[in-house]
Design a protein around this motif. Structure first.
Motif, PDB file in Angstrom:
ATOM      1  N   GLY B 191      -4.166   1.947  -2.163  1.00 43.00           N
ATOM      2  CA  GLY B 191      -5.389   1.861  -2.964  1.00 43.00           C
ATOM      3  C   GLY B 191      -5.136   1.364  -4.368  1.00 43.00           C
ATOM      4  N   GLY B 192      -4.083   0.580  -4.557  1.00 46.14           N
ATOM      5  CA  GLY B 192      -3.839  -0.058  -5.843  1.00 46.14           C
ATOM      6  C   GLY B 192      -4.707  -1.302  -5.967  1.00 46.14           C
ATOM      7  N   PRO B 193      -4.521  -2.069  -7.044  1.00 43.59           N
ATOM      8  CA  PRO B 193      -5.388  -3.233  -7.252  1.00 43.59           C
ATOM      9  C   PRO B 193      -5.366  -4.214  -6.076  1.00 43.59           C
ATOM     10  N   LEU B 211      -9.858   2.011   4.067  1.00 47.85           N
ATOM     11  CA  LEU B 211      -8.883   1.917   2.991  1.00 47.85           C
ATOM     12  C   LEU B 211      -8.178   3.269   2.867  1.00 47.85           C
ATOM     13  N   ILE B 212      -6.856   3.230   2.929  1.00 48.93           N
ATOM     14  CA  ILE B 212      -6.083   4.476   2.936  1.00 48.93           C
ATOM     15  C   ILE B 212      -5.239   4.554   1.669  1.00 48.93           C
ATOM     16  N   ASP B 213      -5.385   5.632   0.922  1.00 51.94           N
ATOM     17  CA  ASP B 213      -4.577   5.793  -0.289  1.00 51.94           C
ATOM     18  C   ASP B 213      -4.059   7.218  -0.368  1.00 51.94           C
ATOM     19  N   ASP B 214      -2.793   7.340  -0.745  1.00 54.66           N
ATOM     20  CA  ASP B 214      -2.193   8.683  -0.749  1.00 54.66           C
ATOM     21  C   ASP B 214      -2.361   9.400  -2.081  1.00 54.66           C
ATOM     22  N   GLN B 215      -3.005   8.759  -3.039  1.00 56.83           N
ATOM     23  CA  GLN B 215      -3.141   9.384  -4.358  1.00 56.83           C
ATOM     24  C   GLN B 215      -4.512  10.071  -4.472  1.00 56.83           C
ATOM     25  N   PRO B 216      -4.630  10.974  -5.446  1.00 57.58           N
ATOM     26  CA  PRO B 216      -5.924  11.644  -5.617  1.00 57.58           C
ATOM     27  C   PRO B 216      -7.029  10.688  -6.100  1.00 57.58           C
ATOM     28  N   GLU B 217      -6.656   9.580  -6.762  1.00 61.66           N
ATOM     29  CA  GLU B 217      -7.653   8.623  -7.254  1.00 61.66           C
ATOM     30  C   GLU B 217      -7.232   7.214  -6.860  1.00 61.66           C
ATOM     31  N   LEU B 218      -8.221   6.341  -6.686  1.00 62.42           N
ATOM     32  CA  LEU B 218      -7.918   4.945  -6.397  1.00 62.42           C
ATOM     33  C   LEU B 218      -7.461   4.246  -7.669  1.00 62.42           C
ATOM     34  N   GLY B 219      -6.755   3.141  -7.486  1.00 64.43           N
ATOM     35  CA  GLY B 219      -6.386   2.326  -8.653  1.00 64.43           C
ATOM     36  C   GLY B 219      -4.901   2.069  -8.803  1.00 64.43           C
ATOM     37  N   LYS B 253     -13.455   0.418 -12.394  1.00 63.88           N
ATOM     38  CA  LYS B 253     -14.482  -0.563 -11.973  1.00 63.88           C
ATOM     39  C   LYS B 253     -14.247  -1.008 -10.526  1.00 63.88           C
ATOM     40  N   MET B 254     -12.995  -1.285 -10.213  1.00 64.82           N
ATOM     41  CA  MET B 254     -12.709  -1.747  -8.849  1.00 64.82           C
ATOM     42  C   MET B 254     -12.987  -0.638  -7.848  1.00 64.82           C
TER      43      MET B 254
END
Lengths: 222, 966
Positions: B191-193, B211-219, B253-254
């Motif tokens: 979930g990075g840029p 979209l899969i992201d292992d962090q608490p927030e996207l970005g 924003k993204m």
């Protein structure tokens, strides 16, 4: 013998229904739950979340053989009382409300006589049928089956055979108007097990059991 | 039943933005206040915790290292779940955090004495030391105590699952682990840029995206960059120009655009741990017991589960896993206070925590690069910036106090390292993509990709690392692998010992095999291997990445507990009678019913099989005796709905049945029933049952309980390709079945049906379709239990009605329900063999004394040739035979007892019960054919003694079968 009898037909889920406080009534010749709570409330809840209704009273006919084409190719639901589902090449499932069932069976038996190798078996008793309806019904289903039940994987009026809660099931998509709905057919002996599994999976989506009264409010479908 | 549709999660602020109620977490019982948006690790760090764990082997203190969930240093037990990566786990009020693998505390760990014995623990310690099983047995419990990570609680996972009822789970909170199956067109991992852009682009071109992201927030890394500095052009797929924004603003924003996009499902706090066959991704989502708000996830039902395993099938895979930093090698590189750049930046920017007071930065940029500026903003004094090759060692015992460089010592309490950037390529390797060493970028980068995989962002290519990874000194204090405490010295020794291939080096030293799965150590271990072997990085190659790429809990793989149970339509009737249940495959069957209350010693509880109670008693359990008398003297009823039932239709049905069954079934008259057996090509008995002919082209077949699926497949297998007109339908679940048997069976049923049950009209081994009590039934006049009786098969929905009706009708005749135990005794008296109980996978009909089922004059059938050979063998006396026996004394051997001949085991008892009609123990046993002569005696091992048994080929009860035909 001149005794008369009054046989009672019960679904495999009769006792779970009663445990949940269902009001039981004779419906389509079966003892079925009319409602678990006021029907209008049930219908509203199903429209906003999800609900599960026992429709085991549906007449189910297993049609095997080549060469059979359903009487009407125009529509999936033949006349509002009968629907047919293609499970595999040369293997169909015909579902009918009891009022249409006799006609459907007659039509099929006529075809059976005409075609060289077509066989119709009444499997009404073999399958427990559950109607899973509501905007969250797919979320519930996704917890129970690895089959693709998305709009592209199982569009309205599509049929799939897959594992469901560790048993074999036919999953038939039959939306009630804009409301997503699935008919789940599982063997009667595992019905209670599947009923429990669906209810448990649906807990987080607000799934409730509902009776035939609310089911009639939801709109046409066989 | 009613569950609220969208309950607000209690007491959890969810994202970083809402600063509502204060949060208190408990670390080893001590309350610690945390801020919204904190991770467990950041909250602990703010409160002064510097040692987060103790190492696996030597119990060395370990502090925050990567801050991004890649290394093993911050593993703790959170809310009862061991080995949680606290640096990416959000706080919630009341959270209970415990340290692991240290006694009594992380600060003072007695077990750290093991570090003094490190010289005793060379590489391959286990293989070299514990070569004797006795030594291992003695030492293992100790090692188990000293080494390792968290402990698994034997209790069900944490709070969420504790109130659930796994068997009848519709109440309570539900299971702790959930499974769900999703299908998508595009899966974006990361979930990075780059991942966010890829997801937006894919959604814009019409695909459904997860979209899969292992962090608490996207970005991704944008989140923790300093304000006002992000460069580059950022034009979104919808044309919106986001260039010129700061990193965190750009990330926000993204992320907003992604969350707004209805085609994208976002899975946060979710780790994609593997790619499996058929483009199946394993994704583990942390749900924190329903307390999270699942920022924007459209699937956000509020499951009470702690973890959800998502089986995600995708058509395309976008790998946007980015790059991580690897730990550089120098002495004491594992000391708390040694931190990778990303950890320092995260602490400072995401959580407002000052990582230290006085820092040395190891960077190839003279000014220390962006991290130096970030630290200054956070109020950290920069002591020095040094290039990596000047760094010799870190100084300090429990925390860094300074560093030694080639130019002298420097004091500091924080050492920030610019580690080598390593593309996170685990999924790429699992997808079948290749990795090649790029000298220009000094990294292994993805090469050839399968067509369904796209790699974007830093995973595809990184800013070139300024230098090739330095292999570091061959020291016992320079840690390559912080997971398993593998040092450079260990690797050097291993290469010396001959493990000089990177794959064997991995297996021998366990480097890359710990919880980080090589993230911290793969690159440096390759560098060490390359140096020690004199090979290039390219030649040395990489280790193999296999799923799971990160540790996952076994509970999440197992998922919710659910085992299907099969119930007969008469289940409620048995329950009402208070039966004792037994499991038969997935079926529930009544083992027995409570004995009539008047008789003492009766008990409906405790499922002790009747015959196991004693082997020297001729007293039947009371309940069996009562049920037995009902059948033999009056009338009994048993639920046989578990029998498999097949409906076989078509003009070629006789041909099919003649082919697969050993009997001839094509010449059966309508309305007749025959016993029939199935054998395989080797003549082995597979199943038996009855075959009834309902019409010229219509048969009704019963199979034994639990064998129905097999028999159906067996028939369909032999139909395949034959082009015959025949259809087989499994109607098992649809038919209830009862067997009503006994001298009064006819009277019981006669009042319920218009069909004559007199033998003249309805002889033995015949069937009729008839109404019984107004229910359409198929009546088979057969006699498994040896009395006049009918097996009624009828639509399952009438089950309870008809059972109750027959019971009522039979009451004047003394009807009694009987269970499986009594049925087994009754059939044993008739010497009926149960295939699968009295036979096994080597039994054939000839040896099993069932020659009558094989019609050897039939042109051919499956197994005929083999059965002919078995027939010929009978004469040679070289086989074992299944015979009936009567005990000559009072003993009743247990099932499975050994047959003894000439002082040696020579066979076994398959079934044995006390027979009330004979007054002795009777049974079936496999014995050498030399002994298998009527009247001959043989010995059975009973309770340490030898009991005498006499062979018989006759049924024990009513040998002529007169009672069946009455």
């Amino acid at each position: 013998m001149n005794r008369t009898f009054a046989p009672v037909r019960r679904s495999a889920l009769h006792h779970p229904h009663r445990l949940l406080g269902a009001v039981m009534e004779t419906y389509q010749g079966w003892e079925m739950p009319r409602e678990f709570r006021p029907a209008a409330e049930e219908a509203a809840h199903v429209r906003s979340a999800a609900g599960l209704c026992d429709v085991s009273w549906l007449v189910k006919l297993d049609v095997k053989g080549r060469g059979w084409t359903p009487a009407s190719s125009a529509g999936h639901t033949l006349d509002g009382t009968v629907s047919r589902w293609r499970l595999a090449a040369g293997h169909w499932l015909v579902l009918a409300r009891p009022e249409g069932g006799a006609g459907a069976l007659e039509g099929l038996q006529a075809a059976e006589r005409q075609l060289p190798c077509l066989h119709v078996t009444d499997v009404t008793s073999v399958y427990c049928a559950l109607l899973l309806a509501g905007p969250r019904s797919r979320d519930v289903l996704e917890k129970l089956t690895s089959a693709d039940v998305s709009d592209s994987g199982l569009p309205n009026q599509g049929a799939a055979q897959a594992g469901l809660a560790h048993v074999h099931a036919a999953i038939l998509r039959e939306d009630r108007g804009p409301l997503p709905a699935y008919l789940l057919l599982v063997r009667r002996d595992v019905a209670e097990s599947v009923w429990d599994a669906v209810n448990e999976a649906g807990g987080e989506y607000g799934l409730i059991p509902f009776g035939f009264s609310a089911a009639e409010h939801l709109g046409a479908g066989v | 039943m009613a569950h609220p549709v969208d309950p607000s999660p209690p007491g959890h602020p969810g994202g970083a933005s809402e600063g509502v109620c204060p949060i208190t977490i408990f670390f080893d019982g001590k309350p610690i206040s945390a801020q919204p948006g904190d991770t467990v690790a950041s909250a602990l760090y703010r409160c002064g915790v510097r040692i987060f764990s103790r190492s696996f082997k030597y119990h060395r203190p370990r502090g925050l290292l990567c801050g991004s969930g890649h290394c093993p240093n911050c593993l703790m037990t959170v809310d009862g779940i061991p080995n949680v990566r606290t640096c990416i786990t959000r706080v919630h009020d009341g959270q209970k955090v415990r340290h692991q693998n240290a006694t009594p505390s992380l600060e003072n760990d007695w077990l750290s004495v093991s570090g003094f014995f490190s010289w005793l623990m060379p590489v391959g310690f286990y293989y070299k030391t514990f070569t004797h099983p006795l030594v291992w047995r003695g030492v293992e419990p100790l090692i188990r105590k000293v080494a390792g990570l968290g402990e698994v609680s034997p209790e069900p996972a944490a709070d969420a699952g504790s109130e659930s009822h796994p068997e009848h789970g519709s109440t309570g909170a539900g299971p702790a682990y959930a499974h769900i199956f999703w299908h998508t067109e595009v899966a974006v991992v990361g979930g990075g840029p780059a991942g966010l852009l890829a997801a937006l682009q894919a959604a814009r071109s019409g695909g459904r995206v997860v979209l899969i992201d292992d962090q608490p927030e996207l970005g991704g890394h944008l989140r923790f960059q300093g304000k006002g500095r992000h460069s580059g052009e950022w034009v979104m797929p919808d044309g919106q120009d986001l260039s010129g924004l700061s990193g965190p603003d750009l990330a926000r924003k993204m992320a907003e655009q992604v969350v707004k996009e209805p085609r994208i499902r976002v899975l946060q706090d979710s780790t994609c741990f593997g790619l499996y066959e058929g483009r199946l991704l394993g994704v583990l989502q942390k749900l924190a017991g329903g307390q999270r708000t699942a920022n924007g996830s459209p699937s956000a039902g509020h499951s009470q589960a702690l973890e959800r395993l998502i089986y995600l099938r995708t058509q395309r895979l976008v790998v946007a896993t980015g790059a991580y930093e690897a730990l550089p090698l120098f002495e004491n590189n594992d000391l708390p206070g040694v931190m990778l750049r990303s950890a320092a930046q995260r602490l400072a920017h995401l959580h407002g925590v000052q990582p230290g007071k006085r820092a040395v930065i190891v960077s190839e940029q003279a000014d220390g690069g962006p991290v130096a500026a970030d630290l200054k903003v956070a109020g950290v004094e920069i002591e020095a910036v040094i290039p990596r090759r000047e760094l010799v060692s870190a100084l300090g015992r429990k925390h860094i106090k300074g560093i030694r460089t080639t130019r002298g010592d420097l004091a500091c309490d924080l050492l920030v390292l610019e580690g080598d950037r390593v593309p996170d390529a685990g999924l790429i390797a699992q997808a079948g993509g290749s990795l090649r060493w790029e000298e220009g970028q000094r990294a292994f980068l993805p090469g050839e990709m399968p067509p369904f995989v796209t790699v974007v962002g830093e995973a595809a290519g990184i800013q070139p690392n300024p230098e090739a990874p330095l292999p570091g000194p061959c020291s016992k204090k320079t840690f390559v692998c912080v997971c398993e405490d593998v040092t450079v010295k260990d690797l050097c020794d291993a290469v010396q010992e001959g493990f000089d291939h990177i794959q064997t080096l991995k297996r021998y030293s366990t480097v890359t095999m710990g919880p980080c799965q090589g993230r911290m150590c793969q690159l440096s271990s390759i560098a060490v291997c390359a140096r020690q072997t004199g090979r290039a990085m390219e030649q040395t190659g990489t280790t193999t990445s296999r799923p799971p790429t990160l540790p996952i809990s076994l509970g999440s793989l197992a998922g919710p507990r659910h085992h299907p149970v099969r119930r007969t339509p008469l289940h409620p009737c048995h329950e009402a009678l208070g039966c004792t249940w037994m499991d038969m495959g997935d079926w529930k069957r009544p083992h027995h019913y409570p004995a009539p209350a008047a008789e003492p010693g009766a008990s409906g509880h405790g499922a002790t099989p009747a015959h196991t109670s004693t082997s020297h008693s001729h007293h039947l359990p009371t309940f069996v005796e009562a049920e037995y008398r009902a059948v033999r003297e009056r009338v009994g009823i048993i639920d046989v709905s578990t029998l498999g039932r097949l409906d076989v239709r078509g003009k070629d049905a006789p041909k099919l049945l003649d082919k697969v069954y050993t009997n001839r079934l094509s010449d059966m008259k309508l309305g007749r029933v025959r016993h029939a057996a199935l054998c395989d090509e080797a003549g082995i008995l597979l199943d038996d049952g009855t075959v009834s002919r309902l019409a010229e082209d219509h048969y009704f077949i019963t199979t034994s309980t639990g064998n129905i699926e097999f028999v159906q497949q067996w028939l369909e297998w032999w139909m395949a390709g034959a082009g015959w007109c025949v259809h087989v339908t499994n109607v098992t679940g649809g038919l209830a079945a009862v067997n009503v048997a006994g001298p009064k069976a006819r009277e019981t049923l006669a009042g319920l049906t218009g069909t004559s049950l007199e033998t003249a009209a309805f002889p033995y081994m015949n069937c009729r379709q008839a109404d019984v009590g107004g229910v359409p039934c198929l009546m088979l006049r057969i006699g498994f239990v040896g009395e006049t009786g009918w097996e009624l098969h009828f639509p399952a929905e009438y089950g309870e009605y008809l059972w109750d009706l027959v019971m009522k009708e039979g009451q004047p005749f003394g009807i009694g329900a009987f269970g499986v135990e009594t049925q087994r005794l009754l059939r044993l008296e008739k010497k009926h063999v149960i295939v699968g109980v009295d036979t096994d996978a080597t039994s054939n009909p000839m040896d099993a004394d069932m020659a009558w089922v094989a019609k050897l004059d039939k042109e051919d059938f499956i197994g005929k040739a083999a059965i002919l050979r078995f027939q010929a063998r009978l004469a040679t006396g070289q086989s074992e035979r299944l015979v009936g026996f009567v005990m000559e004394d009072d003993s009743v051997p247990l099932d499975g007892s050994a047959v003894v001949h000439g002082g040696r085991p020579a066979g076994r008892v398959t079934s044995c019960r006390f027979s009330p009609s004979i007054g002795r123990g009777i049974g079936l046993a496999w014995i050498p054919s030399a002994l298998a002569h009527a009247g001959r005696h043989f010995s059975i091992h009973v309770n340490g003694q030898l009991g005498q048994a006499r062979v018989t080929f006759q049924p024990f009860y009513d040998p002529e079968g007169k009672r069946l035909r009455m």
